[in-house]
Design a protein around this motif. Structure first.
Motif, PDB file in Angstrom:
ATOM      1  N   THR A   1       0.884  -0.925   0.011  1.00 55.93           N
ATOM      2  CA  THR A   1      -0.131   0.002  -0.058  1.00 55.93           C
ATOM      3  C   THR A   1       0.861   1.188  -0.089  1.00 55.93           C
ATOM      4  O   THR A   1       1.923   1.302   0.649  1.00 55.93           O
TER       5      THR A   1
ATOM      6  N   CYS B   1      -5.727  -5.521   2.940  1.00 53.80           N
ATOM      7  CA  CYS B   1      -5.350  -4.134   3.223  1.00 53.80           C
ATOM      8  C   CYS B   1      -6.406  -3.389   3.310  1.00 53.80           C
ATOM      9  O   CYS B   1      -6.723  -2.794   4.430  1.00 53.80           O
ATOM     10  N   ASN B   2      -7.174  -3.424   2.138  1.00 55.27           N
ATOM     11  CA  ASN B   2      -7.984  -2.208   1.954  1.00 55.27           C
ATOM     12  C   ASN B   2      -9.536  -2.420   2.704  1.00 55.27           C
ATOM     13  O   ASN B   2      -9.747  -1.574   3.619  1.00 55.27           O
TER      14      ASN B   2
ATOM     15  N   THR C   1      -9.411  -4.254   5.499  1.00 61.20           N
ATOM     16  CA  THR C   1      -8.846  -4.278   6.975  1.00 61.20           C
ATOM     17  C   THR C   1      -8.657  -2.817   7.488  1.00 61.20           C
ATOM     18  O   THR C   1      -9.163  -2.405   8.523  1.00 61.20           O
ATOM     19  N   ASN C   2      -8.278  -1.906   6.627  1.00 67.33           N
ATOM     20  CA  ASN C   2      -7.921  -0.513   6.968  1.00 67.33           C
ATOM     21  C   ASN C   2      -9.368   0.206   7.026  1.00 67.33           C
ATOM     22  O   ASN C   2      -9.577   1.217   7.880  1.00 67.33           O
ATOM     23  N   HIS C   3     -10.353  -0.349   6.183  1.00 66.44           N
ATOM     24  CA  HIS C   3     -11.763   0.228   6.613  1.00 66.44           C
ATOM     25  C   HIS C   3     -12.219  -0.100   7.849  1.00 66.44           C
ATOM     26  O   HIS C   3     -13.151   0.873   8.228  1.00 66.44           O
TER      27      HIS C   3
ATOM     28  N   TYR D   1     -10.676  -0.373  10.563  1.00 64.85           N
ATOM     29  CA  TYR D   1      -9.893   0.731  11.186  1.00 64.85           C
ATOM     30  C   TYR D   1     -10.649   2.144  11.363  1.00 64.85           C
ATOM     31  O   TYR D   1     -10.749   2.615  12.255  1.00 64.85           O
ATOM     32  N   SER D   2     -11.285   2.444  10.190  1.00 63.11           N
ATOM     33  CA  SER D   2     -11.766   3.548  10.005  1.00 63.11           C
ATOM     34  C   SER D   2     -13.207   3.544  10.784  1.00 63.11           C
ATOM     35  O   SER D   2     -13.453   4.583  11.506  1.00 63.11           O
TER      36      SER D   2
ATOM     37  N   LYS E   1      -4.465   1.151  19.057  1.00 60.09           N
ATOM     38  CA  LYS E   1      -3.419   0.874  18.369  1.00 60.09           C
ATOM     39  C   LYS E   1      -2.586  -0.302  19.033  1.00 60.09           C
ATOM     40  O   LYS E   1      -1.844  -0.928  18.010  1.00 60.09           O
TER      41      LYS E   1
END
Length: 258
Positions: A114, A171-172, A174-176, A178-179, A196
């Motif tokens: 990423t 990645c994408n 999983t990051n969503h 987090y958001s 964190k």
């Protein structure tokens, strides 16, 4: 041997890849972008020329790297009036043969990572997936990858497409999540910093253990009482509520069948 490169694109990947190549002695002859501002900024970092006109792209490069969005690649190729030299794209889900009618020797140079313009990436451990219709270009691409990374791999178009799909989940998506977590905490004035250490431990477990066996939480044991309370807490957001239910059911089914 590839020594001179033209970078087609000035976005996240184009920026980080061109900077990595530049730092390892590869000359970036020119940057092309559709906008003056982005082309000028990246060219300034590379001390090279830039253009926003396909017709003014340098013709004497050893390699043309098309690091643009999937939907932008074909329109750019259609503007070329002469055959392109050795060319590669950096896309995960586009086949290499998109260059069939445009270049004699072509391929793919796909860094599996990423990227963001503002965050420097250490390419040394970034897997670079290579494909080519030419053994000569394939060898040159492997050598080029080896200058910036310790992880070069021959991956065909079908394998790369599946790899890209897996990367979207890993990645994408999983990051969503987090958001969403950050948004939920903000609603109750809770500091995101508290999550964190959990994010780091989850990632480390996924690297050291099999991800399926590392899974924890109420969905694994299908704890309906907790899950129902969570869904009620999400009643203000039907989208998050539906996502919670769907993912929980997916986790349970995967673990039930393992």
């Amino acid at each position: 041997m590839i020594q001179k490169v033209v970078m087609i694109g000035a976005g996240n990947l184009a920026t980080q890849l061109s900077l990595a190549l530049h730092e390892h002695g590869i000359e970036i002859l020119q940057v092309y972008s559709r906008t003056v501002e982005s082309a000028k900024v990246l060219a300034g970092k590379l001390d090279c020329s830039f253009t926003i006109s396909v017709k003014k792209i340098e013709k004497n490069a050893d390699l043309y790297i098309f690091a643009v969005s999937d939907k932008a690649l074909q329109p750019i190729l259609d503007k070329w009036s002469v055959p392109i030299g050795n060319s590669v794209h950096t896309a995960g889900s586009i086949p290499a043969d998109i260059f069939d009618n445009y270049a004699e020797d072509y391929g793919v140079f796909y860094p599996l990572q990423t990227f963001s313009k503002e965050r420097k990436v250490d390419f040394s451990n970034v897997p670079i997936c290579i494909e080519s219709n030419s053994l000569k270009l394939q060898a040159d691409l492997i050598e080029l990858a080896g200058q910036i990374s310790n992880s070069a791999h021959l991956v065909n178009s079908e394998q790369r497409k599946q790899l890209h799909l897996a990367a979207v989940f890993t990645c994408n998506f999983t990051n969503h999540m987090y958001s969403i977590g950050q948004k939920l905490l903000a609603e109750k004035d809770v500091d995101y910093e508290l999550l964190k250490p959990l994010i780091l431990e989850t990632a480390q477990k996924a690297l050291q253990l099999d991800p399926v066996s590392a899974q924890t939480g109420p969905a694994v044991r299908f704890d309906e009482e907790i899950m129902n309370s969570h869904e009620k807490a999400l009643k203000h957001s039907p989208v998050f509520q539906k996502l919670y239910r769907f993912v929980s059911e997916s986790i349970y089914k995967m673990h039930k069948g393992k």
